[in-house]
Design an enzyme around this catalytic site. Structure first.
Site, PDB file in Angstrom:
ATOM      1  N   SER A 164       0.863  -1.176   0.000  1.00 46.65           N
ATOM      2  CA  SER A 164       0.000   0.000   0.000  1.00 46.65           C
ATOM      3  C   SER A 164       0.901   1.227   0.000  1.00 46.65           C
ATOM      4  O   SER A 164       1.722   1.373  -0.902  1.00 46.65           O
ATOM      5  CB  SER A 164      -0.940  -0.049   1.209  1.00 46.65           C
ATOM      6  OG  SER A 164      -1.882   0.993   1.158  1.00 46.65           O
TER       7      SER A 164
ATOM      8  N   HIS B 108      -2.710  -1.006  -3.297  1.00 47.22           N
ATOM      9  CA  HIS B 108      -3.869  -0.157  -3.058  1.00 47.22           C
ATOM     10  C   HIS B 108      -3.714   1.114  -3.895  1.00 47.22           C
ATOM     11  O   HIS B 108      -2.699   1.797  -3.801  1.00 47.22           O
ATOM     12  CB  HIS B 108      -3.962   0.215  -1.580  1.00 47.22           C
ATOM     13  CG  HIS B 108      -4.251  -0.962  -0.715  1.00 47.22           C
ATOM     14  ND1 HIS B 108      -4.076  -0.933   0.647  1.00 47.22           N
ATOM     15  CD2 HIS B 108      -4.711  -2.200  -0.999  1.00 47.22           C
ATOM     16  CE1 HIS B 108      -4.422  -2.107   1.155  1.00 47.22           C
ATOM     17  NE2 HIS B 108      -4.798  -2.894   0.177  1.00 47.22           N
TER      18      HIS B 108
ATOM     19  N   ASP C 154      -4.451  -4.887   5.782  1.00 45.52           N
ATOM     20  CA  ASP C 154      -4.708  -5.779   4.656  1.00 45.52           C
ATOM     21  C   ASP C 154      -3.438  -6.589   4.387  1.00 45.52           C
ATOM     22  O   ASP C 154      -2.337  -6.063   4.440  1.00 45.52           O
ATOM     23  CB  ASP C 154      -5.089  -4.945   3.428  1.00 45.52           C
ATOM     24  CG  ASP C 154      -5.624  -5.794   2.280  1.00 45.52           C
ATOM     25  OD1 ASP C 154      -6.031  -6.950   2.525  1.00 45.52           O
ATOM     26  OD2 ASP C 154      -5.651  -5.293   1.142  1.00 45.52           O
TER      27      ASP C 154
END
EC number: 3.1.1.61
Length: 193
Positions: free
Chosen positions: A14, A41, A134
């Site tokens: 991310s 992401h 995540d």
């Protein structure tokens, strides 16, 4: 640090992930005998430029994953913006617009969990820098399936929260700096005779 028997690599990241991949992906050899599947992401409202950015830097072909497309060795695949990327038996890709997981679509957990179902102990999964949790549950699923789990050294990560979450959630085989992760994945080419 053996990675013999690995048939696919999945990577999730991310915040700071593009910079991390810019260290790792160009270091991978053209002879890499496995696919590398990446979830980053990204902002949902903009098309992803990752393929454009990394095609120029990598020895391996780089493309966006397509629904129902077969997963071919020796390619780097990126999840398209605003779709979950799943691995189906075949192996092939599936795209989904199911609800975001940890506020993210694509979700690293979704990729890792479905890839673990298909590849089991033949999967190598990597969690990179990021500001969410995540990837932690997905990495745990890979561990349970017998796959190899790798986390970026949190001190090196631009955003250490994601690697730290993964380390708290499940046992991890390797905690490495980016250069070490690239070396581990690149070594898969040497392991094939």
């Amino acid at each position: 640090m053996s990675a013999a028997g690995i048939e696919a690599v999945v990577i999730g990241g991310s915040a700071g992930g593009v910079d991390a991949l810019a260290v790792m992906l160009p270091a991978l050899p053209a002879a890499l005998p496995v696919p590398v599947i990446v979830v980053l992401h990204l902002p949902r409202e903009k098309p992803s430029l990752l393929v454009e950015i990394f095609s120029r830097q990598c020895a391996l072909p780089v493309q966006e994953a397509q629904d129902k497309a077969p997963i071919e060795p020796g390619n780097v695949y990126f999840a398209p913006a605003d779709y979950h990327l799943l691995v189906d038996h075949g192996p092939s890709f599936a795209l989904s617009v199911d609800e975001p997981v940890h506020y993210s679509r694509p979700s690293i957990d979704v990729l890792f969990e479905t890839a673990a179902d298909v590849y089991a102990e033949h999967l190598l999964a990597v969690v990179l820098t990021g500001a969410s949790q995540d990837g932690a549950a997905g990495l745990a699923a890979v561990h349970r399936a017998g796959g190899t789990t790798v986390v970026q050294e949190p001190q090196e990560a631009l955003s250490p929260y994601m690697p730290e979450s993964a380390l708290r959630t499940s046992p991890v085989d390797h905690v490495l700096p980016l250069a070490g992760i690239a070396q581990l994945i690149g070594g898969l080419a040497a392991n094939r005779t």
